[in-house]
Scaffold this active site. Structure first.
Site, short mmCIF file in Angstrom:
data_model
loop_
_atom_site.label_atom_id
_atom_site.label_comp_id
_atom_site.label_asym_id
_atom_site.label_seq_id
_atom_site.Cartn_x
_atom_site.Cartn_y
_atom_site.Cartn_z
N TYR A 84 -1.92 -1.19 10.45
CA TYR A 84 -2.06 -1.51 9.03
C TYR A 84 -0.84 -1.04 8.24
CZ TYR A 84 -3.97 -1.38 4.27
OH TYR A 84 -4.17 -1.54 2.93
N SER A 131 0.84 -1.19 0.00
CA SER A 131 0.00 0.00 0.00
C SER A 131 0.88 1.24 0.00
CB SER A 131 -0.88 0.01 1.25
OG SER A 131 -1.53 1.25 1.43
#
Length: 294
Positions: A199, A186
């Site tokens: 995350y 990401s």
């Protein structure tokens, strides 16, 4: 006549209505429903008779990859949580409409036994395995570190990082030369948001694990690459991945002034799975609407 489209307006550009679903969220119940290429992706046989396992293949980016793989000629197994059966059955129907085999393998990737068995079940059901698109992930926004529990921290790492280790460790001995593993990091690995501490940390771990693994298995003829999405409109966002106040303007901070749709990542997953990317390994491919990696 040109078929060019303006990328800033090619997909939904408006504000998103606030909406909250229990984790992990059902894509079919979202407003608007994410575009995973169901009506637009057209294949050209680039993955004819390949065998693919896609984690998180019921919705979002995984769904887009699974649909694209099938339309490019691959048989596809998808994993998903049992509560996502509605979305998974829809993907199965789309894959089978392509004349390809669809295998549904529900389970929780944070369970080591399931994660390890998943590889073997997919290999058996498909009659082989040469593409692994590891997309499934957990993201829950917690604005204050005081509210981030050890339970959530461990669960996020179990699904996003430990499952990656379990899956690839089981798969490497089974994969033939020419096989491709595609992991999903990401932009958060490079630009961590303050409300996504756990995350973002997992996405940095995925990046380095994948690069190291790529170097280790290169001599086996197996490639490993990483896709790093930016803000993509998926069920992850409305089931706790973002706080509700961030939903309306989601993605509008990018130079493209909009969130991405899962369909916009499918061609990257196809390219990295195909023989066209034969000299590409240990690379990161950003799909971030103009936001930079690094």
């Amino acid at each position: 006549m040109s078929h060019l489209k303006d990328p800033t307006t090619q997909y939904y550009t408006g504000e998103y209505p606030k909406q909250k679903q229990p984790t992990p969220g059902i894509q079919a119940k979202m407003t608007p429903v994410p575009d995973c290429g169901e009506k637009t992706y057209v294949g050209s046989g680039r993955l004819k008779d390949r065998k693919a396992l896609v984690t998180g293949g019921d919705s979002g980016i995984g769904r887009a990859a699974a649909i694209a793989y099938a339309r490019e000629g691959a048989d596809v197994a998808i994993s998903y949580l049992p509560v996502e059966e509605e979305d998974a059955q829809d993907v199965k129907k789309i894959i089978e409409e392509c004349g390809r085999k669809a295998v549904l393998l529900p389970g929780d990737l944070s369970d080591e036994k399931f994660a390890r068995s998943l590889v073997h079940e997919a290999h058996k059901a498909l009659g082989g395995l040469d593409i692994m698109a590891l997309v499934a992930g957990k993201q829950v926004a917690i604005p204050d570190i005081a509210d981030l529990t050890s339970e959530q921290f461990q669960k996020t790492f179990a699904i996003n990082v430990f499952a990656l280790f379990w899956l690839t460790q089981e798969a490497i001995p089974l994969l033939p030369k020419g096989a491709s593993i595609i992991t999903t990091s990401s932009i958060q690995a490079y630009q961590p948001s303050p409300h996504l501490l756990d995350y973002a940390a997992t996405k940095a771990a995925i990046l380095n694990y994948s690069r190291g693994l790529a170097k280790q298995v290169a001599e086996k003829g197996i490639r490993v690459n990483i896709v790093a999405p930016g803000p993509i409109w998926t069920a992850l966002q409305i089931s706790g991945g973002q706080t509700q106040d961030k939903i309306p303007q989601f993605g509008q901070q990018t130079p493209m002034k909009r969130a991405g749709q899962p369909a916009e990542l499918a061609p990257v997953y196809v390219y990295l799975a195909s023989q066209e990317s034969s000299y590409v390994t240990a690379e990161v491919h950003g799909v971030c609407g103009g936001e930079h990696l690094g």
